[in-house]
Scaffold this motif. Structure first.
Motif, PDB file in Angstrom:
ATOM      1  N   GLY A 137       0.782  -1.232   0.000  1.00 38.29           N
ATOM      2  CA  GLY A 137       0.000   0.000   0.000  1.00 38.29           C
ATOM      3  C   GLY A 137       0.808   1.274   0.000  1.00 38.29           C
ATOM      4  N   GLY A 138       2.114   1.177   0.282  1.00 36.38           N
ATOM      5  CA  GLY A 138       2.956   2.365   0.221  1.00 36.38           C
ATOM      6  C   GLY A 138       3.221   2.986   1.571  1.00 36.38           C
ATOM      7  N   PHE A 139       4.012   4.049   1.544  1.00 33.43           N
ATOM      8  CA  PHE A 139       4.544   4.624   2.777  1.00 33.43           C
ATOM      9  C   PHE A 139       4.312   6.132   2.831  1.00 33.43           C
ATOM     10  N   GLY A 140       3.951   6.606   4.045  1.00 28.30           N
ATOM     11  CA  GLY A 140       3.804   8.038   4.269  1.00 28.30           C
ATOM     12  C   GLY A 140       2.842   8.692   3.296  1.00 28.30           C
ATOM     13  N   ARG A 141       3.277   9.795   2.713  1.00 30.33           N
ATOM     14  CA  ARG A 141       2.431  10.530   1.780  1.00 30.33           C
ATOM     15  C   ARG A 141       2.165   9.736   0.499  1.00 30.33           C
ATOM     16  N   GLY A 142       2.957   8.694   0.275  1.00 27.55           N
ATOM     17  CA  GLY A 142       2.760   7.847  -0.901  1.00 27.55           C
ATOM     18  C   GLY A 142       1.811   6.687  -0.667  1.00 27.55           C
ATOM     19  N   SER A 143       1.173   6.638   0.507  1.00 27.11           N
ATOM     20  CA  SER A 143       0.243   5.548   0.796  1.00 27.11           C
ATOM     21  C   SER A 143      -1.021   5.684  -0.050  1.00 27.11           C
ATOM     22  N   LEU A 144      -1.481   4.557  -0.553  1.00 24.23           N
ATOM     23  CA  LEU A 144      -2.714   4.548  -1.334  1.00 24.23           C
ATOM     24  C   LEU A 144      -3.894   4.844  -0.429  1.00 24.23           C
ATOM     25  N   GLY A 145      -4.769   5.745  -0.853  1.00 22.03           N
ATOM     26  CA  GLY A 145      -5.949   6.099  -0.075  1.00 22.03           C
ATOM     27  C   GLY A 145      -7.185   5.347  -0.540  1.00 22.03           C
ATOM     28  N   ALA A 146      -8.136   5.176   0.360  1.00 21.63           N
ATOM     29  CA  ALA A 146      -9.374   4.438   0.054  1.00 21.63           C
ATOM     30  C   ALA A 146     -10.372   5.363  -0.622  1.00 21.63           C
ATOM     31  N   TRP A 147     -10.104   5.659  -1.887  1.00 22.43           N
ATOM     32  CA  TRP A 147     -10.957   6.606  -2.617  1.00 22.43           C
ATOM     33  C   TRP A 147     -11.098   6.127  -4.057  1.00 22.43           C
ATOM     34  N   GLY A 148     -12.319   6.230  -4.587  1.00 23.21           N
ATOM     35  CA  GLY A 148     -12.531   5.881  -5.981  1.00 23.21           C
ATOM     36  C   GLY A 148     -13.177   4.523  -6.152  1.00 23.21           C
ATOM     37  N   GLU A 149     -12.607   3.726  -7.042  1.00 31.47           N
ATOM     38  CA  GLU A 149     -13.205   2.442  -7.379  1.00 31.47           C
ATOM     39  C   GLU A 149     -13.252   1.498  -6.176  1.00 31.47           C
ATOM     40  N   ALA A 150     -14.206   0.586  -6.222  1.00 36.58           N
ATOM     41  CA  ALA A 150     -14.391  -0.365  -5.123  1.00 36.58           C
ATOM     42  C   ALA A 150     -13.151  -1.228  -4.925  1.00 36.58           C
ATOM     43  N   VAL A 151     -12.482  -1.584  -6.024  1.00 31.87           N
ATOM     44  CA  VAL A 151     -11.317  -2.457  -5.898  1.00 31.87           C
ATOM     45  C   VAL A 151     -10.175  -1.752  -5.163  1.00 31.87           C
ATOM     46  N   ILE A 152     -10.068  -0.420  -5.331  1.00 24.20           N
ATOM     47  CA  ILE A 152      -9.057   0.341  -4.593  1.00 24.20           C
ATOM     48  C   ILE A 152      -9.395   0.341  -3.111  1.00 24.20           C
ATOM     49  N   LYS A 153     -10.650   0.538  -2.798  1.00 24.10           N
ATOM     50  CA  LYS A 153     -11.073   0.525  -1.392  1.00 24.10           C
ATOM     51  C   LYS A 153     -10.832  -0.842  -0.764  1.00 24.10           C
ATOM     52  N   GLN A 154     -11.050  -1.911  -1.535  1.00 26.24           N
ATOM     53  CA  GLN A 154     -10.808  -3.258  -1.021  1.00 26.24           C
ATOM     54  C   GLN A 154      -9.321  -3.479  -0.741  1.00 26.24           C
TER      55      GLN A 154
ATOM     56  N   THR B  19      13.980  -0.170   4.941  1.00 27.20           N
ATOM     57  CA  THR B  19      14.547  -1.493   4.689  1.00 27.20           C
ATOM     58  C   THR B  19      14.212  -2.040   3.304  1.00 27.20           C
ATOM     59  N   ILE B  20      13.510  -1.246   2.486  1.00 24.91           N
ATOM     60  CA  ILE B  20      13.295  -1.671   1.106  1.00 24.91           C
ATOM     61  C   ILE B  20      14.124  -0.816   0.140  1.00 24.91           C
ATOM     62  N   GLU B  21      14.906   0.115   0.700  1.00 25.47           N
ATOM     63  CA  GLU B  21      15.809   0.901  -0.137  1.00 25.47           C
ATOM     64  C   GLU B  21      16.766  -0.040  -0.865  1.00 25.47           C
ATOM     65  N   GLY B  22      16.938   0.184  -2.149  1.00 24.35           N
ATOM     66  CA  GLY B  22      17.714  -0.719  -2.986  1.00 24.35           C
ATOM     67  C   GLY B  22      16.846  -1.397  -4.015  1.00 24.35           C
ATOM     68  N   GLU B  23      15.543  -1.518  -3.703  1.00 21.23           N
ATOM     69  CA  GLU B  23      14.575  -2.007  -4.670  1.00 21.23           C
ATOM     70  C   GLU B  23      14.213  -0.873  -5.637  1.00 21.23           C
ATOM     71  N   PRO B  24      13.713  -1.183  -6.827  1.00 20.67           N
ATOM     72  CA  PRO B  24      13.245  -0.124  -7.728  1.00 20.67           C
ATOM     73  C   PRO B  24      12.164   0.722  -7.058  1.00 20.67           C
ATOM     74  N   ARG B  25      12.283   2.028  -7.144  1.00 20.10           N
ATOM     75  CA  ARG B  25      11.323   2.916  -6.482  1.00 20.10           C
ATOM     76  C   ARG B  25       9.890   2.642  -6.939  1.00 20.10           C
ATOM     77  N   GLU B  26       9.767   2.205  -8.195  1.00 18.26           N
ATOM     78  CA  GLU B  26       8.427   1.989  -8.745  1.00 18.26           C
ATOM     79  C   GLU B  26       7.638   0.920  -7.994  1.00 18.26           C
ATOM     80  N   ILE B  27       8.343  -0.022  -7.351  1.00 14.61           N
ATOM     81  CA  ILE B  27       7.626  -1.106  -6.689  1.00 14.61           C
ATOM     82  C   ILE B  27       7.542  -0.929  -5.175  1.00 14.61           C
ATOM     83  N   PHE B  28       8.020   0.190  -4.660  1.00 16.79           N
ATOM     84  CA  PHE B  28       7.923   0.439  -3.214  1.00 16.79           C
ATOM     85  C   PHE B  28       6.511   0.208  -2.677  1.00 16.79           C
ATOM     86  N   PRO B  29       5.461   0.713  -3.351  1.00  9.47           N
ATOM     87  CA  PRO B  29       4.117   0.533  -2.798  1.00  9.47           C
ATOM     88  C   PRO B  29       3.688  -0.920  -2.640  1.00  9.47           C
ATOM     89  N   PHE B  30       4.372  -1.841  -3.327  1.00 11.34           N
ATOM     90  CA  PHE B  30       3.992  -3.250  -3.267  1.00 11.34           C
ATOM     91  C   PHE B  30       4.829  -4.048  -2.274  1.00 11.34           C
TER      92      PHE B  30
END
Length: 251
Positions: free
Chosen positions: A118-135, A171-182
């Motif tokens: 879901g991500g970290f800090g200000r980059g966390s995914l919010g529960a807004w929009g489509e039902a699948v995002i809220k789930q 502790t995920i530093e070193g991974e591609p930034r694009e996949i941090f939220p996962f």
């Protein structure tokens, strides 16, 4: 190795990714971890595809372990849609699998949950929009609540949190930034701030960083086996963590 009178030792590792062809390959590793510690802690991705066959191979490999084993599952253990089969097989082999529960080893409390993305800090995914995002967000919240429920049960002076997904970005530093939220969610950090622990362990990020800290300074260790093997090729691929042993005063 004989028990220490002053410390309780934990061998901690995640992301073992046992396959159906791994029979006989991991027994020496597990025996070495067992010899070094008072307990073995496993941080998820115990199997590669979460199949019954892989779980049976893992259970057989763990037969070389002579100390208590505590584990949480990882995302790979859910791949075949039958995580309960993995849990049942490991439980029959004597492994304590935590999913929002807590246990005690040698006077040290252990709280465990898989966690979620879901991500970290200000980059966390919010529960807004489509039902699948809220789930998706609800799943992250649900895992955080399970961790909190487990932490709330602990009454021991020393406590450890066991996860698969990371509660911090450090502790995920070193991974591609694009996949941090996962790779984790800071929603997992919130209960760890309310219920302090001595240390937090997770896996999942194979190319991450070995150690970081929560915002209140608690050490977080990434114990993914591929990371440990690459970062410390001269050492066994598990993290050995020591906790002061509580001495009971004589009456």
């Amino acid at each position: 190795m004989a028990k220490s009178a002053s410390t309780v030792r934990f061998a901690v590792v995640g992301d073992i990714h046992v396959t159906k062809d791994a029979a006989g390959r991991l027994r020496p590793f597990f025996a070495q971890a067992s010899e070094a510690a008072d307990a073995l802690l496993l941080c998820g991705d115990l199997t590669d595809y979460g199949t019954a066959e892989e779980a049976h191979v893992l259970a057989d490999e763990l037969a070389s372990v002579s100390v208590p084993i505590v584990a949480v599952l990882g995302n790979h253990d859910y791949e075949s849609g039958t995580p309960e089969v993995v849990v049942e097989t490991l439980t029959r082999a004597g492994v304590r699998v935590l999913d929002g529960e807590a246990c005690e080893i040698e006077g040290v409390g252990i709280a465990g949950a898989k966690g979620f993305a879901g991500g970290f800090g200000r980059g966390s995914l919010g529960a807004w929009g489509e039902a699948v995002i809220k789930q998706f967000v609800q799943e992250a919240l649900h895992e955080a609540m399970k961790l909190e429920a487990a932490l709330a049960k602990l009454r021991t002076p020393h406590r450890i949190a066991l996860l698969h997904y990371s509660p911090i970005a450090g502790t995920i530093e070193g991974e591609p930034r694009e996949i941090f939220p996962f790779l984790g969610s800071s929603r997992l950090e919130e209960p760890l701030l309310r219920y302090p622990v001595d240390a937090i362990f997770h896996g999942h990020a194979h190319r991450g960083t070995l150690e970081g800290k929560t915002i209140n300074g608690v050490p977080v260790f990434n114990v993914a086996k591929p990371l440990l093997q690459r970062s410390r090729p001269d050492q066994p691929p598990f993290h050995l963590y020591e906790v002061p042993r509580e001495v009971t005063a004589g009456v």
